[in-house]
Design an enzyme around this catalytic site. Structure first.
Site, short mmCIF file in Angstrom:
data_model
loop_
_atom_site.label_atom_id
_atom_site.label_comp_id
_atom_site.label_asym_id
_atom_site.label_seq_id
_atom_site.Cartn_x
_atom_site.Cartn_y
_atom_site.Cartn_z
N ASP A 80 0.88 -1.17 0.00
CA ASP A 80 0.00 0.00 0.00
C ASP A 80 0.92 1.22 0.00
OD1 ASP A 80 -1.50 2.24 0.80
OD2 ASP A 80 -2.87 1.06 2.05
N LYS A 82 -3.42 12.44 -2.04
CA LYS A 82 -2.53 12.95 -0.99
C LYS A 82 -1.38 13.71 -1.65
CE LYS A 82 -3.58 8.98 2.01
NZ LYS A 82 -4.47 9.55 3.01
#
Ligand SMILES: Cc1ncc(COP(=O)(O)O)c(C=O)c1O
Length: 445
Positions: free
Chosen positions: A210, A236
């Site tokens: 991840d 992000k």
């Protein structure tokens, strides 16, 4: 100007301004539309808005949608956007063209790849992850365990933890897949991606990473490490915008054999034949599901233009300079208030964020403060962060006790770091953060 050669006490705002003046990435700050007076240290949660994005979105809406209408699926390349943009993400994670595709949410994409990975190791009955992993990863694993287990007998889940068991203790020939987040969402601690992958492969298992807190924050070399699958988000550090799509990477050697569980028409070999049976597309395309959310994709497209210009070695250098500066200033100016740095101090083990905990042994005048003397307790981090946000320094709080500060190297300056620590020191000195309104919790922390 190097931080390593400056005595911690000698660092002042002018030192930070000099570091900004010498920063090779400084030109990128102007490319973001940050509000005046805001120090934005939450790009590890939602990246800032690139200045070019509104115009691009406007064009996609009025020209491609408004004028092009259905023709834009071909004329504007809508149908191929997930693979075309995947190719532009590939260099950011050490992947080759044709190995990355856009997905849905990160959670949905994780389900796609972990199930596909576990199916490549039939007969093995355990999945490994980490107790401190982002919860959605653990929740998704529960479904995979159930789906691939037998009725009443799900696959086993083994969780590593700082207090044990270790990875080596849980790895054996029953483990199908190991699923880890490269940079931890709370502490910013970073795994050695190549070394962990090597140990997982030694046990005969597959490695899923991840990369939510890695892509655009630290250089990642998936192919060099020989990893198997990865997913990550683009809202992000990549600044794709709220709800921008996830991405999926699968090593080319798995493309022809992987069987993702969500078999939608966009992953079909010939979607416009409209056949009754499912036949997976070759390559990474088989990880696609249905119609991509093209307005969200357009947000990402605009920010990827900017990322094409970024040198990842320079990015990492600046990221480390920012986090090191922050840690150094917290140590020298906030330790007396009992603010402790939770993030690893060794740079090789740190992503691009730093977490602080309140109440880690305040010492004033040589004696330890006690609750009741006005000493901080870990839960005070929440109110402190709300007070800080009101002063224009935006970070966030992760229960039960961590204040998170993200340092997105494209737009955070060394002066921002100085101003953030100065604001926190000022709040602590004045005690104004203790006003009850700062302790009231919103739905999102
Ligand atoms: C490490 C990690 N994985 C997964 C997610 C969840 O992503 P999504 O909401 O896009 O499914 C997050 C969200 O912040 C995250 O930090």
């Amino acid at each position: 100007m190097s931080l390593a050669t400056s005595a911690p006490d000698a660092i002042d705002r002018a030192t930070c301004a000099a570091l900004d003046a010498a920063d090779p990435l400084a030109r990128f700050r102007e490319r973001f539309a940050l509000p005046e007076g805001v120090v934005y240290l939450d790009g590890n949660s939602l990246g800032a808005l690139p200045r070019a994005t509104p115009e691009h979105l406007q064009r996609v809406i009025t020209e491609e949608w408004g004028t092009g209408l259905i023709r834009s699926w071909n004329d504007a390349g809508w149908f191929d956007k997930p693979t075309a943009l995947g190719d532009r993400i590939a260099p950011l994670v050490g992947a080759a063209p044709g190995e990355v595709v856009l997905g849905d949410s990160t959670s949905a994409s994780l389900f796609q790849v972990v199930t596909a990975a576990a199916r490549l190791r039939p007969g093995r009955r355990a999945i490994v992850s980490e107790r401190a992993n982002f919860p959605t990863d653990l929740y998704v694993l529960e479904s995979v365990q159930e789906l691939l287990g037998e009725p009443g007998r799900p696959l086993e889940r083994r969780l590593i933890d700082d207090d044990g068991p270790t990875l080596d203790e849980v790895l054996d020939d029953d483990v199908a897949v190991v699923v880890l987040t490269h940079v931890n969402y709370r502490t910013g601690r970073m795994f050695d991606l190549a070394e962990v992958t090597r140990r997982v492969h030694e046990a005969g298992a597959l490695m899923v990473w991840d990369l939510c807190h890695s892509v655009g924050a630290v250089p990642v070399e998936l192919n060099a490490a020989g990893a198997d699958f990865a997913i990550g988000c683009t809202y992000k550090y990549l600044n794709g915008g709220p709800g921008s799509p996830s991405f999926i990477w699968a090593a080319a050697r798995h493309h022809g054999v992987a069987r993702p569980p969500l078999t939608g028409w966009h992953g079909h070999a010939r979607p416009f034949d409209f056949t009754v049976g499912y036949e997976p597309a070759d390559g990474i395309t088989r990880f696609r599901v249905g119609t991509p959310q093209l307005l969200a994709v357009a947000g990402l497209e605009a920010s990827l233009d900017l990322w094409a210009e970024v040198d990842l070695a320079e990015l990492r250098e600046k990221s480390l300079r920012l986090t090191e500066l922050f840690i150094c200033l917290v140590d020298t100016r906030l330790a007396e208030w009992g603010i402790e740095v939770v993030t690893p101090r060794q740079s090789a083990q740190r992503g691009s964020q730093v977490a602080l905990r309140a109440g880690g042994g305040a010492r004033v005048g040589g004696g330890a403060l006690r609750p009741g003397d006005g000493a901080l307790t870990p839960g005070d981090g929440y109110a402190l962060m709300q007070a800080l946000i009101e002063r224009g320094v935006i970070g966030d709080f992760r229960a039960p006790d961590l204040m998170r500060f993200g340092f997105a190297p494209l737009y955070v300056t060394h002066t921002d770091v100085w101003d953030a620590v100065a604001a926190l020191e000022d709040l602590l000195r004045s005690g104004s953060w203790r006003e009850p309104r700062f302790a009231r919790r919103g739905a999102v922390t």
